[in-house]
Design a protein around this motif. Structure first.
Motif, PDB file in Angstrom:
ATOM      1  N   GLU A  36       0.824  -1.208   0.000  1.00  0.00           N
ATOM      2  CA  GLU A  36       0.000   0.000   0.000  1.00  0.00           C
ATOM      3  C   GLU A  36       0.861   1.261   0.000  1.00  0.00           C
ATOM      4  O   GLU A  36       0.415   2.312  -0.467  1.00  0.00           O
ATOM      5  N   LEU A  37       2.084   1.163   0.493  1.00  0.00           N
ATOM      6  CA  LEU A  37       2.988   2.305   0.419  1.00  0.00           C
ATOM      7  C   LEU A  37       3.348   2.619  -1.032  1.00  0.00           C
ATOM      8  O   LEU A  37       3.420   3.793  -1.423  1.00  0.00           O
ATOM      9  N   THR A  38       3.565   1.588  -1.844  1.00  0.00           N
ATOM     10  CA  THR A  38       3.819   1.831  -3.272  1.00  0.00           C
ATOM     11  C   THR A  38       2.598   2.441  -3.949  1.00  0.00           C
ATOM     12  O   THR A  38       2.736   3.327  -4.808  1.00  0.00           O
ATOM     13  N   ASP A  39       1.413   1.994  -3.593  1.00  0.00           N
ATOM     14  CA  ASP A  39       0.205   2.593  -4.165  1.00  0.00           C
ATOM     15  C   ASP A  39       0.055   4.051  -3.748  1.00  0.00           C
ATOM     16  O   ASP A  39      -0.422   4.886  -4.532  1.00  0.00           O
ATOM     17  N   ALA A  40       0.459   4.380  -2.534  1.00  0.00           N
ATOM     18  CA  ALA A  40       0.384   5.774  -2.095  1.00  0.00           C
ATOM     19  C   ALA A  40       1.335   6.652  -2.900  1.00  0.00           C
ATOM     20  O   ALA A  40       0.996   7.790  -3.250  1.00  0.00           O
ATOM     21  N   VAL A  41       2.529   6.142  -3.216  1.00  0.00           N
ATOM     22  CA  VAL A  41       3.455   6.897  -4.050  1.00  0.00           C
ATOM     23  C   VAL A  41       2.894   7.068  -5.452  1.00  0.00           C
ATOM     24  O   VAL A  41       3.022   8.140  -6.072  1.00  0.00           O
ATOM     25  N   ALA A  58      -5.468   7.989   0.574  1.00  0.00           N
ATOM     26  CA  ALA A  58      -6.558   7.027   0.744  1.00  0.00           C
ATOM     27  C   ALA A  58      -6.118   5.599   0.452  1.00  0.00           C
ATOM     28  O   ALA A  58      -6.692   4.644   0.998  1.00  0.00           O
ATOM     29  N   GLU A  59      -5.111   5.443  -0.394  1.00  0.00           N
ATOM     30  CA  GLU A  59      -4.651   4.101  -0.753  1.00  0.00           C
ATOM     31  C   GLU A  59      -3.879   3.441   0.392  1.00  0.00           C
ATOM     32  O   GLU A  59      -3.740   2.212   0.395  1.00  0.00           O
ATOM     33  N   TYR A  60      -3.366   4.222   1.316  1.00  0.00           N
ATOM     34  CA  TYR A  60      -2.649   3.671   2.470  1.00  0.00           C
ATOM     35  C   TYR A  60      -3.607   3.661   3.645  1.00  0.00           C
ATOM     36  O   TYR A  60      -3.934   4.710   4.215  1.00  0.00           O
ATOM     37  N   LEU A  67       3.921   2.595   8.729  1.00  0.00           N
ATOM     38  CA  LEU A  67       4.733   2.970   7.566  1.00  0.00           C
ATOM     39  C   LEU A  67       6.223   2.851   7.890  1.00  0.00           C
ATOM     40  O   LEU A  67       6.991   2.236   7.140  1.00  0.00           O
ATOM     41  N   TYR A  68       6.620   3.423   9.017  1.00  0.00           N
ATOM     42  CA  TYR A  68       8.028   3.365   9.392  1.00  0.00           C
ATOM     43  C   TYR A  68       8.440   1.955   9.805  1.00  0.00           C
ATOM     44  O   TYR A  68       9.568   1.519   9.545  1.00  0.00           O
ATOM     45  N   ALA A 435      -3.374  -6.632  -1.395  1.00  0.00           N
ATOM     46  CA  ALA A 435      -3.111  -6.329   0.013  1.00  0.00           C
ATOM     47  C   ALA A 435      -4.379  -6.497   0.845  1.00  0.00           C
ATOM     48  O   ALA A 435      -5.476  -6.103   0.427  1.00  0.00           O
ATOM     49  N   ALA A 436      -4.228  -7.077   2.026  1.00  0.00           N
ATOM     50  CA  ALA A 436      -5.360  -7.295   2.920  1.00  0.00           C
ATOM     51  C   ALA A 436      -5.677  -6.024   3.695  1.00  0.00           C
ATOM     52  O   ALA A 436      -4.829  -5.147   3.871  1.00  0.00           O
TER      53      ALA A 436
END
Length: 480
Positions: A36-41, A58-60, A67-68, A435-436
């Motif tokens: 989901e981090l890649t989707d946020a980018v 919204a994607e994350y 995240l960290y 992603a779940a």
């Protein structure tokens, strides 16, 4: 087996969905948060300026703490991810040849005293004598180039150069893995033309060609204008004389035209950007190797004679009215025919497309934005950025031009990576999302209020940790 080449928008969505599923399977720890981090980018409006802002997209669907934690404790299997990247469709040149570009881009960390494995990275200044060496993490990238003027390329691999690494040896091993993957995926079969590897003047071209001699690879790169090469020695008609036979003939100094002689091949091509491009080629020239630095071997082993083709490219003018200087190229393949010479200098000009990708990664995708301490976390973030760029490349046929009112419309086949990313949120709605959903949880207690962290993080000095021997005496003197 390689994935099919996406032709229509439906094929592109199918290939993109399959890549997203297989990329998710390459994430072995913190997979949901990393995906989901890649989707946020990909879906963020505008450039990535801070890492924590991605948790507001919204994607994350997770918090900023996850995240960290994902970057510090996550892991992506590198061999499986490399196999996935090389199995995707690979762009080719006009003649159907695969052209690979290698280059190093730096992630500068001048103030990160607690970050290990930093090296002094060469940074070009804007004026004469303004070059600097700034601590950071250098990364070696391998990308497949396209034909024509474009800002696209296909990133295939990235490796961080460590303090004890030899850049030429690491690059050769990296290229070996990529080429082996391309052959396994069916992108190259017996009888196809050799893969062309294009590099800049910072690489030891002769050593790269020597280390990759058993692969179907031709190495081509730029030479410095002060280099001196050698011809083969002239045959002796007289009786043989005692002593060692000559290995080098007359010198070929790039800065002295009196040593050139007549070229074997000369071509003239009219270009729309540089005017008339004149390419002259001299065949079977080799560098004079000495037993120093990387070429220190056993005294009983002869140094190789690496014949190649030298090309001098001179254009009529440069964009902006600057005076052009000739560019010297060296290729590990001999044979100075006109077709081969034209392929070399055209492929070298396409190498600059990789610079557009580096600028996109740093200024738009936020590759160097996070202030990560651990180099492993930086490697993982680099892997995610490569996955982001790969998804943009796969989504090109399905993208629409969402240009601003002040921007010029572009046809679908000429969309830039930034414009494809602008509409990726609409493409993501039709692609697979493995992603779940996050599970409800409570935040950890954290550090007690008022407490002081008394554990001082260790400090690391940037620079090389091993020094390579510069002479035979130094090399053999180190032996126990």
């Amino acid at each position: 087996m390689s994935l099919p080449v996406p032709g229509s928008a439906g094929d592109a969505l199918g290939v993109l969905s399959r890549f997203r599923v297989e990329f998710y399977e390459c994430l072995y720890a913190r997979a949901d948060a990393l995906f989901e981090l890649t989707d946020a980018v990909l879906c963020k409006e505008g450039p990535v300026q801070t890492l924590v802002d991605l948790s507001l997209e919204a994607e994350y669907r997770r918090g900023h703490g996850a995240l960290y934690q994902a970057l510090n404790a996550g892991w992506a299997e590198p061999a499986r991810l490399r196999s996935l990247l090389v199995s995707l469709p690979v762009p080719r040149a006009v003649d159907g040849r695969i052209v690979l570009a290698v280059d190093v881009s730096t992630w500068l960390r001048p103030d990160a005293e607690t970050s290990p494995d930093r090296l002094f990275c060469h940074v070009y200044g804007r004026g004469r004598g303004k070059d600097q060496f700034i601590p950071g993490w250098p990364y070696s990238f391998v990308a497949a180039l396209e034909s024509g003027r474009t800002s696209w390329c296909r990133l295939l691999d990235a490796v961080r150069l460590g303090p004890a690494d030899d850049a030429a040896a690491v690059t050769a091993a990296q290229l070996r893995d990529v080429v082996a993957g391309l052959i396994t995926a069916g992108h190259w079969i017996e009888g196809d033309p050799e893969l062309l590897v294009v590099a800049d003047a910072g690489y030891d071209l002769a050593r790269l060609a020597f280390l990759l001699a058993d692969l179907p690879v031709e190495v081509c790169g730029r030479l410095r204008s002060d280099r001196v090469l050698a011809r083969d020695p002239a045959p002796h008609n007289a009786a043989p004389r005692p002593g060692r036979p000559r290995m080098h003939g007359a010198p070929f100094a790039l800065a002295r035209p009196t040593t050139w002689g007549d070229p074997q091949t000369e071509t003239r091509t009219d270009t729309t950007r540089y005017g008339t491009a004149t390419a002259q080629a001299w065949d079977r020239l080799h560098p004079r190797l000495t037993r120093r630095s990387a070429w220190i071997t056993d005294q009983n082993v002869e140094l190789p004679v690496l014949h190649g083709l030298v090309v001098r490219l001179h254009v009529e003018h440069l964009p902006g009215g600057r005076d052009p200087d000739p560019v010297w190229l060296w290729s590990s393949r001999t044979g100075a025919d006109t077709t081969h010479v034209d392929q070399l200098w055209r492929a070298y000009l396409r190498r600059f497309d990789l610079e557009h990708t580096f600028r996109l990664m740093k200024q738009t995708l936020g590759w160097t934005v996070p202030k990560l301490r651990d180099p492993a976390a930086a490697d993982l973030w680099t892997t995610l950025i490569i996955a982001v760029h790969t998804q943009l490349w796969l989504a090109r046929p399905a993208a629409q031009d969402l240009h601003r009112p002040w921007e010029r419309p572009l046809p679908a086949q000429k969309l830039t990576p930034a414009r494809v990313r602008r509409g990726f949120r609409n493409i993501r709605a039709k692609a697979a999302r493995p992603a779940a959903a996050p599970k409800p949880s409570r935040p950890g207690p954290g550090r007690p209020r008022g407490s002081i962290n008394r554990t001082r993080a260790p400090r690391h000095t940037p620079g090389k940790t091993t020094k390579r021997a510069e002479s035979l005496e130094e090399h053999y003197g180190r032996r126990p």
